[in-house]
Design a protein around this motif. Structure first.
Motif: not given
Length: 450
Positions: A104-105, A81, A311
């Motif tokens: 991070e996602v 993201r 994202s």
């Protein structure tokens, strides 16, 4: 006037009485016109024999000479993201400059101390590995001690067996002596009884010999018991020897089994450490991928993914970059029928869109606004547009290409082939024949050298 009547006007009216008629039907004017026609015909015939350079036309666009110099997009190898942009469109960046920061996602990477915790797990596993190594060493020492003890016990049992054998031999000798004494006593008793019956020996003497015979028999029986006991001791010694062998083999086998279990646990721990080290390296490398950096120096063309918090997936383009240092070239496309006519190194004239030019395809030296190029690569497989791709590089001996030209600009190309008379070119065009096929001298020399 249209000749639509049978009435002939020139028979009724004299046209020479008019000024226009006098000029038209003047014999001097007709002489000049005839001379003009003859001169025009001669010039036309001479023109037909002038040299004409056959060409193969193509259209394309401006590109770069090598693939690493062409416009490219920058992708992220991991999904994420967008958190922050550090550049704007049109900015110049050096190789390694940070373009944007991502986060991070995936929930398995949310822990900010993931790398440190993985390092702690590696240390714990390494301590466990050392413990298994020490255990294996202790079990190895125990096996050596059991082997030594087994050897001593076996030697002791062997000595006892030898003693039993010697005792058995000694008792057997005593038994033979007892048998001999018994035989002697039996003969003496028989002689005494015979003499007693003859009256030469008294009954008392006979009883003494009888008593001596019984004592000798008793000694023989006792000696036989000793021999049997000695033989039993030999058997017991052998049994003890086998027992010691089996007992210590069992102890050594059990210890070896424990050592094998410890070694298996050690190997499993080493495999776990290797996996954790791989995970640690992956996490550490992944942490470095949170900052998208420029792969080479150039200009930022366009931010494909814009905004904050947007994202994206792995491999999805984020931003476009144009290298700052590149060698310009032209990518042109020719028809399949003209493909066999082109060779590496042949000269080509290029006309760029937006640059004024006057082009004479058959007389390239008389053209204006075209630039020289040479063929550096010819594609062996047809492109999606149904034509073959040809890559052109600037001719160093010709005019320098425009500095202000941009990558992607349109271009028209003329590949210069064989020189033929104009009449032949007209005849070829009217009949729809392709240009003449020929092999340049450079290609011939290359084949001969091979």
């Amino acid at each position: 006037m249209l000749n639509i009547t049978n009435n002939k006007l020139h028979e009724k009216v004299d046209l020479l009485q008019y000024e226009a008629g006098k000029k038209v039907f003047n014999e001097r004017n007709q002489k000049y016109f005839n001379r003009f026609l003859i001169a025009f015909g001669i010039i036309l015939i001479l023109i037909l024999f002038l040299p004409w350079t056959q060409t193969v036309a193509g259209t394309g666009y401006v590109t770069t000479l090598t693939p690493d110099q062409r416009p490219q997009t920058i992708q992220s190898p991991i999904p994420g993201r967008i958190e922050k942009w550090y550049i704007n469109e049109g900015d110049y960046v050096e190789k390694g400059d940070t373009i944007l920061h991502i986060s991070e996602v995936k929930n398995e990477y949310f822990d900010p101390k993931l790398v440190d915790r993985t390092g702690d797990q590696i240390k714990v596993k390494e301590s466990s590995q050392d413990s298994y190594k020490n255990k294996i060493q202790f079990l190895t020492n125990q096996i050596d001690a059991l082997q030594q003890e087994k050897s001593l016990k076996i030697d002791q049992a062997q000595n006892k067996l030898e003693q039993s054998k010697l005792k058995f031999r000694s008792d057997s000798i005593d038994l033979e002596a007892a048998k001999t004494n018994l035989e002697i006593a039996e003969r003496q008793f028989e002689r005494a009884r015979t003499l007693n019956e003859e009256g030469l020996k008294s009954t008392t003497d006979l009883e003494n010999f009888r008593l001596k015979l019984q004592e000798t028999q008793a000694k023989r029986v006792a000696q036989e018991n000793k021999v049997l006991a000695s033989k039993n001791e030999i058997i017991n010694s052998r049994i003890e020897l086998n027992r010691i062998e089996a007992e210590y083999n069992e102890k050594v086998s059990k210890t070896q089994s424990d050592r094998s279990s410890a070694e298996s646990a050690l190997y499993q721990t080493q495999a776990d450490i290797s996996k954790l080290e791989t995970s640690y390296a992956n996490y550490d490398t992944r942490r470095g991928l949170y900052y998208i950096k420029a792969p080479q120096s150039g200009y930022i063309n366009k931010a494909i993914k814009a905004g904050i918090g947007e994202s994206f997936k792995e491999g999805e383009p984020l931003v476009g970059i144009m290298p700052s240092n590149y060698d310009i070239a032209v990518e042109t496309y020719v028809a399949a029928i003209d493909m066999p006519l082109l060779h590496i190194g042949e000269e080509v004239r290029v006309q760029f869109d937006g640059w004024p030019a006057i082009v004479f395809s058959g007389w390239p030296n008389s053209s204006y606004g075209t630039y020289g190029a040479n063929i550096v690569a010819i594609e062996n497989f047809i492109s999606a547009n149904g034509k073959y791709r040809v890559l052109l590089a600037p001719n160093e001996e010709d005019y320098q290409w425009p500095e202000d030209i941009r990558i992607g600009a349109g271009a028209s190309t003329l590949a210069l082939l064989e020189e033929v008379p104009i009449w032949y070119e007209i005849w070829r065009q009217l009949n729809g024949f392709p240009p003449n096929y020929y092999t340049p001298e450079s290609a011939t020399k290359t084949k001969e050298s091979k």
